[in-house]
Design a protein around this motif. Structure first.
Motif, PDB file in Angstrom:
ATOM      1  N   PRO A 145       0.824  -1.219   0.000  1.00  0.00           N
ATOM      2  CA  PRO A 145       0.000   0.000   0.000  1.00  0.00           C
ATOM      3  C   PRO A 145       0.857   1.267   0.000  1.00  0.00           C
ATOM      4  O   PRO A 145       1.827   1.372   0.753  1.00  0.00           O
ATOM      5  CB  PRO A 145      -0.793  -0.123   1.305  1.00  0.00           C
ATOM      6  N   PHE A 146       0.483   2.208  -0.834  1.00  0.00           N
ATOM      7  CA  PHE A 146       1.179   3.494  -0.915  1.00  0.00           C
ATOM      8  C   PHE A 146       0.155   4.625  -0.920  1.00  0.00           C
ATOM      9  O   PHE A 146      -0.953   4.477  -1.444  1.00  0.00           O
ATOM     10  CB  PHE A 146       1.995   3.597  -2.212  1.00  0.00           C
ATOM     11  N   TRP A 147       0.554   5.742  -0.328  1.00  0.00           N
ATOM     12  CA  TRP A 147      -0.166   6.997  -0.520  1.00  0.00           C
ATOM     13  C   TRP A 147       0.622   7.826  -1.513  1.00  0.00           C
ATOM     14  O   TRP A 147       1.853   7.906  -1.443  1.00  0.00           O
ATOM     15  CB  TRP A 147      -0.306   7.759   0.799  1.00  0.00           C
ATOM     16  N   ASP A 196       5.296   4.662   1.350  1.00  0.00           N
ATOM     17  CA  ASP A 196       4.870   3.323   1.734  1.00  0.00           C
ATOM     18  C   ASP A 196       4.063   3.385   3.019  1.00  0.00           C
ATOM     19  O   ASP A 196       4.525   3.925   4.021  1.00  0.00           O
ATOM     20  CB  ASP A 196       6.102   2.431   1.903  1.00  0.00           C
ATOM     21  N   ALA A 197       2.840   2.832   3.003  1.00  0.00           N
ATOM     22  CA  ALA A 197       1.926   2.940   4.149  1.00  0.00           C
ATOM     23  C   ALA A 197       1.784   1.637   4.914  1.00  0.00           C
ATOM     24  O   ALA A 197       0.845   1.458   5.668  1.00  0.00           O
ATOM     25  CB  ALA A 197       0.552   3.405   3.674  1.00  0.00           C
ATOM     26  N   SER A 198       2.736   0.706   4.724  1.00  0.00           N
ATOM     27  CA  SER A 198       2.687  -0.574   5.431  1.00  0.00           C
ATOM     28  C   SER A 198       3.673  -0.580   6.589  1.00  0.00           C
ATOM     29  O   SER A 198       4.832  -0.194   6.428  1.00  0.00           O
ATOM     30  CB  SER A 198       3.004  -1.733   4.479  1.00  0.00           C
ATOM     31  N   LYS A 232      -3.555  -3.974   3.247  1.00  0.00           N
ATOM     32  CA  LYS A 232      -4.158  -2.642   3.289  1.00  0.00           C
ATOM     33  C   LYS A 232      -3.277  -1.761   4.169  1.00  0.00           C
ATOM     34  O   LYS A 232      -2.422  -2.250   4.914  1.00  0.00           O
ATOM     35  CB  LYS A 232      -5.593  -2.696   3.811  1.00  0.00           C
ATOM     36  N   TYR A 233      -3.451  -0.476   4.051  1.00  0.00           N
ATOM     37  CA  TYR A 233      -2.538   0.437   4.737  1.00  0.00           C
ATOM     38  C   TYR A 233      -2.656   0.339   6.260  1.00  0.00           C
ATOM     39  O   TYR A 233      -3.724   0.123   6.820  1.00  0.00           O
ATOM     40  CB  TYR A 233      -2.776   1.877   4.283  1.00  0.00           C
ATOM     41  N   ASN A 234      -1.503   0.481   6.928  1.00  0.00           N
ATOM     42  CA  ASN A 234      -1.460   0.583   8.388  1.00  0.00           C
ATOM     43  C   ASN A 234      -1.529   2.030   8.842  1.00  0.00           C
ATOM     44  O   ASN A 234      -1.966   2.309   9.964  1.00  0.00           O
ATOM     45  CB  ASN A 234      -0.166  -0.030   8.934  1.00  0.00           C
ATOM     46  N   THR A 236      -2.634   6.073   7.956  1.00  0.00           N
ATOM     47  CA  THR A 236      -3.552   6.897   7.180  1.00  0.00           C
ATOM     48  C   THR A 236      -2.789   7.940   6.372  1.00  0.00           C
ATOM     49  O   THR A 236      -1.593   8.178   6.584  1.00  0.00           O
ATOM     50  CB  THR A 236      -4.544   7.616   8.098  1.00  0.00           C
ATOM     51  N   SER A 237      -3.498   8.588   5.461  1.00  0.00           N
ATOM     52  CA  SER A 237      -2.870   9.624   4.635  1.00  0.00           C
ATOM     53  C   SER A 237      -2.369  10.781   5.488  1.00  0.00           C
ATOM     54  O   SER A 237      -1.333  11.388   5.191  1.00  0.00           O
ATOM     55  CB  SER A 237      -3.868  10.131   3.586  1.00  0.00           C
ATOM     56  N   TYR A 282      -4.793   6.684  -2.859  1.00  0.00           N
ATOM     57  CA  TYR A 282      -4.371   5.418  -2.263  1.00  0.00           C
ATOM     58  C   TYR A 282      -4.103   4.441  -3.399  1.00  0.00           C
ATOM     59  O   TYR A 282      -4.962   4.231  -4.260  1.00  0.00           O
ATOM     60  CB  TYR A 282      -5.471   4.906  -1.338  1.00  0.00           C
TER      61      TYR A 282
END
Length: 344
Positions: A145-147, A196-198, A232-234, A236-237, A282
């Motif tokens: 997952p990336f923002w 990277d949102a993981s 899924k992301y851990n 938030t944006s 996202y």
């Protein structure tokens, strides 16, 4: 609920195939594009209800063999350990967790394994365990997952610079130093800076896997995930925005500083930067991963699933190092001995 994409020719589970960019059935060879599948068979994947929600662990049923699939709260695509068929966890891909964009895998598992094998062969001191088939088969395709953030950035910079020149008059050389006051006011727009949102993926390694080719990015559709793991992301944006803002600030600073050229010295007196986040998306990006342990230490091989760029740790086998040292020492001794015989 879980979703499995069934082949409408033989009924087997289909997976997304990177080289052909289609949903493909390994059983009968039937292939179909993601767009065509959704147009013809929209939402026909079979689903079953979530069975449990204890301690952030969720249990689903495999649509092919009925086995229970146990996932953590962040897994959005998984593979059944009993029959090997892929399943998508729909509630992890909907609502706030629904990605806007995806870069599909371009490198399939066989190519990923070949790239890994070529990489380990380049290390003569690489432990033998990394060459084993059981290790190689553990390589896993994962959508990370990336923002992606857009920024309007500006930089007002003041600098004092000098330029030195030499002139000769008769028998004398004169060195002149000219002083300059420099002002720059630069504006730039940065589009889709990734973060990277993981929690599970190391940030430094993910940064090194860049760049991804955004020209191949497309609107998200769940069939792209079939056959791969996904998280899924851990974060938030809002939690990740500060990190990308710092990157935008550095980018605009580098651009502004790059306009000051041709001087002997440059001293930055003022650097006022600002970056305004105007939009974010996202997205899911493809990564092949292989984790291994050697002498009690964890190592990781990561491969950009689109471009083939490698970011990896390579352990060193001391046994092989001593063996190579022995071979080199013995070879040097033999050469020296033969050289001595010729001299005598």
């Amino acid at each position: 609920m879980t979703i499995t994409y069934k082949c409408h020719s033989c009924g087997s589970a289909m997976e997304f195939d990177g080289p052909t960019q289609t949903l493909k059935c390994d059983h009968c060879g039937f292939g179909i594009s993601v767009e065509e599948y959704e147009r013809l068979y929209d939402n026909e994947g079979e689903t079953k209800e979530n069975q449990s929600d204890d301690n952030n662990v969720k249990i689903y049923h495999c649509q092919s063999c009925g086995a229970e699939l146990i996932t953590d709260e962040f897994t959005s695509a998984t593979i059944c350990g009993f029959c090997g068929n892929p399943s998508l966890v729909e509630d992890r891909l909907s609502g706030d967790f629904s990605p806007s964009l995806v870069i599909p895998f371009k490198i399939d598992k066989e190519n990923a394994k070949n790239i890994y094998q070529k990489w380990i062969k380049k290390g003569p001191l690489t432990p033998r365990t990394l060459f084993s088939k059981s290790t190689i088969e553990k390589i896993t395709g994962l959508y990370a997952p990336f923002w992606l953030y857009d920024y309007e950035a500006s930089d007002y910079m003041e600098a004092a610079a000098t330029r030195t020149r030499m002139e000769r008059h008769g028998d004398y050389e004169y060195i002149y130093t000219d002083h300059y006051a420099i002002y720059r006011d630069v504006k730039a727009d940065f589009v889709q800076i990734p973060a990277d949102a993981s929690e599970k993926m190391p940030d430094d390694a993910m940064d090194k896997l860049e760049p991804f080719d955004y020209q191949e990015m497309t609107d998200f559709k769940m069939p792209y995930l079939s056959g791969f793991l996904s998280e899924k992301y851990n974060f938030t944006s809002e939690e990740m925005e500060q990190r990308t803002r710092a990157r935008a600030n550095q980018y605009i600073t580098d651009i502004t500083r790059g306009t000051i050229n041709g001087y002997s010295t440059v001293n930055i007196l003022k650097n006022e930067v600002s970056a305004n986040n105007t939009h974010y998306d996202y997205a899911l990006f493809p990564v092949w991963m292989l984790n291994y342990k050697f002498n009690g230490k964890d190592y990781q091989f990561m491969l950009n699933g689109q471009t083939g760029k490698i970011v990896a740790d390579r352990p060193i086998s001391m046994k092989r190092a001593f063996a190579w040292f022995g071979i080199i020492t013995t070879g040097a001794f033999i050469i020296t001995l033969i050289g001595g015989l010729f001299i005598s």
